[in-house]
Design a protein around this motif. Structure first.
Motif, PDB file in Angstrom:
ATOM      1  N   TYR A   1       0.815  -1.205   0.000  1.00 36.36           N
ATOM      2  CA  TYR A   1       0.000   0.000   0.000  1.00 36.36           C
ATOM      3  C   TYR A   1       0.854   1.263   0.000  1.00 36.36           C
ATOM      4  N   LEU A   2       0.518   2.194  -0.900  1.00 35.71           N
ATOM      5  CA  LEU A   2       1.034   3.553  -0.812  1.00 35.71           C
ATOM      6  C   LEU A   2       0.215   4.246   0.269  1.00 35.71           C
ATOM      7  N   ALA A   3       0.856   4.507   1.403  1.00 35.90           N
ATOM      8  CA  ALA A   3       0.123   5.014   2.556  1.00 35.90           C
ATOM      9  C   ALA A   3       0.149   6.531   2.655  1.00 35.90           C
ATOM     10  N   SER A   4       1.220   7.152   2.177  1.00 37.20           N
ATOM     11  CA  SER A   4       1.335   8.601   2.242  1.00 37.20           C
ATOM     12  C   SER A   4       2.229   9.061   1.097  1.00 37.20           C
ATOM     13  N   LEU A   5       2.076  10.324   0.741  1.00 41.16           N
ATOM     14  CA  LEU A   5       2.737  10.834  -0.450  1.00 41.16           C
ATOM     15  C   LEU A   5       3.071  12.302  -0.260  1.00 41.16           C
ATOM     16  N   ALA A   6       4.279  12.692  -0.649  1.00 43.69           N
ATOM     17  CA  ALA A   6       4.669  14.100  -0.756  1.00 43.69           C
ATOM     18  C   ALA A   6       5.256  14.295  -2.148  1.00 43.69           C
ATOM     19  N   CYS A   7       4.838  15.368  -2.806  1.00 45.61           N
ATOM     20  CA  CYS A   7       5.304  15.560  -4.172  1.00 45.61           C
ATOM     21  C   CYS A   7       5.416  17.041  -4.485  1.00 45.61           C
ATOM     22  N   GLY A   8       6.086  17.331  -5.581  1.00 48.82           N
ATOM     23  CA  GLY A   8       6.137  18.685  -6.090  1.00 48.82           C
ATOM     24  C   GLY A   8       4.841  18.992  -6.814  1.00 48.82           C
ATOM     25  N   TYR A   9       3.958  19.728  -6.172  1.00 52.30           N
ATOM     26  CA  TYR A   9       2.714  20.135  -6.830  1.00 52.30           C
ATOM     27  C   TYR A   9       3.033  21.111  -7.956  1.00 52.30           C
ATOM     28  N   LEU A  10       3.977  22.012  -7.688  1.00 56.81           N
ATOM     29  CA  LEU A  10       4.515  22.901  -8.708  1.00 56.81           C
ATOM     30  C   LEU A  10       6.033  22.831  -8.634  1.00 56.81           C
ATOM     31  N   ALA A  11       6.659  22.405  -9.716  1.00 57.77           N
ATOM     32  CA  ALA A  11       8.114  22.309  -9.780  1.00 57.77           C
ATOM     33  C   ALA A  11       8.612  23.378 -10.729  1.00 57.77           C
ATOM     34  N   GLY A  12       9.076  24.493 -10.170  1.00 59.48           N
ATOM     35  CA  GLY A  12       9.511  25.603 -10.991  1.00 59.48           C
ATOM     36  C   GLY A  12      10.990  25.543 -11.311  1.00 59.48           C
ATOM     37  N   ARG A  13      11.493  26.657 -11.762  1.00 61.99           N
ATOM     38  CA  ARG A  13      12.925  26.727 -12.088  1.00 61.99           C
ATOM     39  C   ARG A  13      13.781  26.745 -10.828  1.00 61.99           C
ATOM     40  N   ASN A  14      13.270  27.385  -9.767  1.00 60.26           N
ATOM     41  CA  ASN A  14      14.067  27.561  -8.553  1.00 60.26           C
ATOM     42  C   ASN A  14      13.361  27.107  -7.286  1.00 60.26           C
ATOM     43  N   HIS A  15      12.095  26.733  -7.382  1.00 62.08           N
ATOM     44  CA  HIS A  15      11.310  26.380  -6.203  1.00 62.08           C
ATOM     45  C   HIS A  15      10.512  25.110  -6.449  1.00 62.08           C
ATOM     46  N   LEU A  16      10.263  24.381  -5.361  1.00 63.38           N
ATOM     47  CA  LEU A  16       9.409  23.205  -5.402  1.00 63.38           C
ATOM     48  C   LEU A  16       8.322  23.384  -4.362  1.00 63.38           C
ATOM     49  N   ASP A  17       7.083  23.627  -4.824  1.00 65.05           N
ATOM     50  CA  ASP A  17       5.958  23.771  -3.910  1.00 65.05           C
ATOM     51  C   ASP A  17       5.398  22.384  -3.627  1.00 65.05           C
ATOM     52  N   ILE A  18       5.422  21.972  -2.374  1.00 66.76           N
ATOM     53  CA  ILE A  18       5.161  20.591  -1.989  1.00 66.76           C
ATOM     54  C   ILE A  18       3.715  20.397  -1.562  1.00 66.76           C
ATOM     55  N   ALA A  19       3.129  19.305  -2.049  1.00 68.29           N
ATOM     56  CA  ALA A  19       1.784  18.885  -1.634  1.00 68.29           C
ATOM     57  C   ALA A  19       1.890  17.535  -0.939  1.00 68.29           C
ATOM     58  N   VAL A  20       0.981  17.280  -0.014  1.00 65.82           N
ATOM     59  CA  VAL A  20       1.024  16.059   0.795  1.00 65.82           C
ATOM     60  C   VAL A  20      -0.371  15.462   0.887  1.00 65.82           C
ATOM     61  N   ALA A  21      -0.442  14.141   0.863  1.00 68.06           N
ATOM     62  CA  ALA A  21      -1.707  13.437   1.086  1.00 68.06           C
ATOM     63  C   ALA A  21      -1.411  12.113   1.777  1.00 68.06           C
ATOM     64  N   THR A  22      -2.326  11.689   2.645  1.00 67.76           N
ATOM     65  CA  THR A  22      -2.161  10.437   3.382  1.00 67.76           C
ATOM     66  C   THR A  22      -3.460   9.649   3.340  1.00 67.76           C
ATOM     67  N   ASP A  23      -3.350   8.352   3.122  1.00 71.84           N
ATOM     68  CA  ASP A  23      -4.506   7.467   3.193  1.00 71.84           C
ATOM     69  C   ASP A  23      -5.083   7.552   4.612  1.00 71.84           C
ATOM     70  N   PRO A  24      -6.395   7.806   4.740  1.00 71.64           N
ATOM     71  CA  PRO A  24      -6.981   7.935   6.083  1.00 71.64           C
ATOM     72  C   PRO A  24      -6.696   6.753   7.004  1.00 71.64           C
ATOM     73  N   ALA A  25      -6.468   5.566   6.437  1.00 71.44           N
ATOM     74  CA  ALA A  25      -6.220   4.391   7.277  1.00 71.44           C
ATOM     75  C   ALA A  25      -4.833   4.412   7.906  1.00 71.44           C
ATOM     76  N   PHE A  26      -3.953   5.317   7.433  1.00 72.00           N
ATOM     77  CA  PHE A  26      -2.568   5.303   7.912  1.00 72.00           C
ATOM     78  C   PHE A  26      -2.149   6.660   8.472  1.00 72.00           C
ATOM     79  N   GLN A  27      -3.094   7.396   9.007  1.00 64.78           N
ATOM     80  CA  GLN A  27      -2.770   8.692   9.593  1.00 64.78           C
ATOM     81  C   GLN A  27      -2.178   8.521  10.988  1.00 64.78           C
ATOM     82  N   ARG A  28      -1.539   9.603  11.450  1.00 66.67           N
ATOM     83  CA  ARG A  28      -0.957   9.692  12.795  1.00 66.67           C
ATOM     84  C   ARG A  28       0.182   8.694  13.007  1.00 66.67           C
ATOM     85  N   LEU A  29       0.903   8.372  11.933  1.00 64.96           N
ATOM     86  CA  LEU A  29       2.058   7.477  12.030  1.00 64.96           C
ATOM     87  C   LEU A  29       3.354   8.164  11.626  1.00 64.96           C
TER      88      LEU A  29
END
Length: 257
Positions: A171-199
């Protein structure tokens, strides 16, 4: 007119944290595009990718009929564009988001938790498909997870080199990724499967994302609604600190003539 290459303008140079990362992301991801009234002498410019829209220039050179094509999106626009947005769309909802920049060491996570995190690759498309189904099966069947919308879907995000996931068995339980990957910055987005929160899985993924971003010469950033206390708390634990607030407008659908 829609253009396939960036129009001639230095409006977003140098790139700053926030919405000005969007043009760099469009170029890097090959997803989204530009509209300019004249690509050689730009007076009004719209950059779009997924649900994100960035407006710049003189709104007098952007017709509502053109703007309506890009409705049901999140507009980053100076106040001078508000009358145009009001004429174009039947609903406009402003909300305040807080922009953070990574400046400090993140809170540590256990070695076992960190060991569950790895970069995603093109073979992980099916993991993202299942991750989205578990998150949105009731109201978004068959649609990509929102974190993948700025890449054009799960396949592109998995192959982007800008996504890190925590896997518990199959299972992919949680994920962090570049929501916007620019020339000099990476704006990060995060999501977690509700079954695997608080870990601490989200924090472990964000730590991996920020470390990789720094190694590539990118400054990690984080954007969250002011009312999203959980997101802002995670940002703080990961070493991000707020630098400013900005107003964003969710608009659409187009108004009926």
């Amino acid at each position: 007119m829609s253009v396939t290459v960036p129009p001639i303008t230095d409006w977003f140079t140098p790139e700053q944290p926030g919405a000005s990362v969007l043009p760099g992301h469009v170029g890097r991801s090959a997803h989204g595009g530009w509209w300019a009234d004249d690509p050689d002498t730009v007076r009004a410019l719209l950059v779009h990718c997924g649900p994100e829209r960035l407006l710049h220039g003189d709104p007098g050179h952007l017709d509502p009929s053109v703007l309506a094509r890009y409705g049901r999106g999140q507009f980053h626009a100076p106040d001078r564009f508000l009358p145009l947005l009001g004429r174009t769309f039947s609903h406009i909802t402003p909300w305040i988001r807080v922009l953070h920049v990574h400046t400090e060491q993140a809170r540590p996570v256990s070695r076992n938790t960190a060991a569950w995190v790895r970069p995603l690759n093109s073979a992980d498309e099916t993991h993202l498909d299942r991750f989205a189904r578990r998150a949105f099966s009731a109201n978004r069947p068959g649609l990509p997870h929102w974190v993948a919308e700025t890449w054009g879907g799960h396949r592109a995000l998995a192959a982007s080199g800008f996504a890190w996931g925590a896997f518990l068995g199959p299972y992919l339980a949680s994920l962090a990724c570049g929501y916007l990957a620019g020339r000099n910055h990476l704006d990060i987005a995060v999501a977690t499967d509700p079954a695997f929160q608080r870990l601490d899985l989200a924090l472990a993924c964000v730590r991996a994302a920020t470390t990789a971003a720094r190694a590539q010469g990118l400054v990690p950033t984080w954007s969250a609604p002011r009312s999203n206390h959980a997101s802002r708390a995670l940002a703080g634990a990961a070493g991000f600190r707020p630098v400013r607030q900005e107003v964003v407008y969710w608009a659409g659908p187009a108004a009926t003539p």
